[in-house]
Scaffold this motif. Structure first.
Motif, PDB file in Angstrom:
ATOM      1  N   TYR A  79     100.271 -43.287  27.103  1.00  0.00           N
ATOM      2  CA  TYR A  79      98.829 -43.052  27.218  1.00  0.00           C
ATOM      3  C   TYR A  79      98.373 -43.206  28.665  1.00  0.00           C
ATOM      4  O   TYR A  79      98.783 -44.132  29.364  1.00  0.00           O
ATOM      5  CB  TYR A  79      98.083 -44.046  26.326  1.00  0.00           C
ATOM      6  N   ASN A 109      95.147 -43.866  30.944  1.00  0.00           N
ATOM      7  CA  ASN A 109      93.776 -44.347  30.934  1.00  0.00           C
ATOM      8  C   ASN A 109      93.143 -44.028  32.285  1.00  0.00           C
ATOM      9  O   ASN A 109      93.484 -44.616  33.292  1.00  0.00           O
ATOM     10  CB  ASN A 109      93.749 -45.859  30.685  1.00  0.00           C
ATOM     11  N   GLY A 160      89.939 -44.589  33.274  1.00  0.00           N
ATOM     12  CA  GLY A 160      88.715 -45.256  32.881  1.00  0.00           C
ATOM     13  C   GLY A 160      87.579 -45.110  33.874  1.00  0.00           C
ATOM     14  O   GLY A 160      87.735 -44.613  34.984  1.00  0.00           O
ATOM     15  N   LEU A 182      96.765 -50.456  29.398  1.00  0.00           N
ATOM     16  CA  LEU A 182      95.512 -50.400  28.654  1.00  0.00           C
ATOM     17  C   LEU A 182      95.144 -51.785  28.129  1.00  0.00           C
ATOM     18  O   LEU A 182      94.002 -52.242  28.270  1.00  0.00           O
ATOM     19  CB  LEU A 182      95.615 -49.402  27.502  1.00  0.00           C
TER      20      LEU A 182
END
Length: 101
Positions: free
Chosen positions: A27, A29, A31, A43
């Motif tokens: 994944y 991220n 952000g 994460l």
């Protein structure tokens, strides 16, 4: 996306289990903090750091757009509003004790 956000951020349950349930090992991220993290551990670390800084943080999703497929993967954008009281140090500086939105 909404369910994963609630389980990771808003319900205050088992953050690790929620991340394992909803997120892929690789994944990415990207952000709102301007940092990029790759993988579940990154994460998890980002979530816990933000929760230490804002223990009462709540994320309110204002919209959600996803594009992709089950083979190539998905990219989601999720504008949101964060509410919380800054009780610990964060990327923004030392704790202020003030409510932020």
């Amino acid at each position: 996306v909404i369910r994963s956000t609630d389980e990771v951020w808003n319900l205050r349950g088992d953050v690790t289990a929620a991340i394992d349930k909803y997120f892929h090992d690789d994944y990415v991220n990207a952000g709102s903090w301007g940092r990029r993290g790759i993988g579940k551990k990154a994460l998890h670390d980002a979530v816990l750091a933000e929760m230490r800084a804002f223990p009462d943080i709540q994320i309110h999703i204002t919209d959600c757009v996803c594009k992709g497929n089950d083979i190539a993967g998905y990219k989601c954008a999720m504008p949101d509003i964060l509410d919380g009281t800054n009780m610990g140090p964060s990327a923004y500086g030392p704790a202020t004790g003030k409510y932020a939105r």
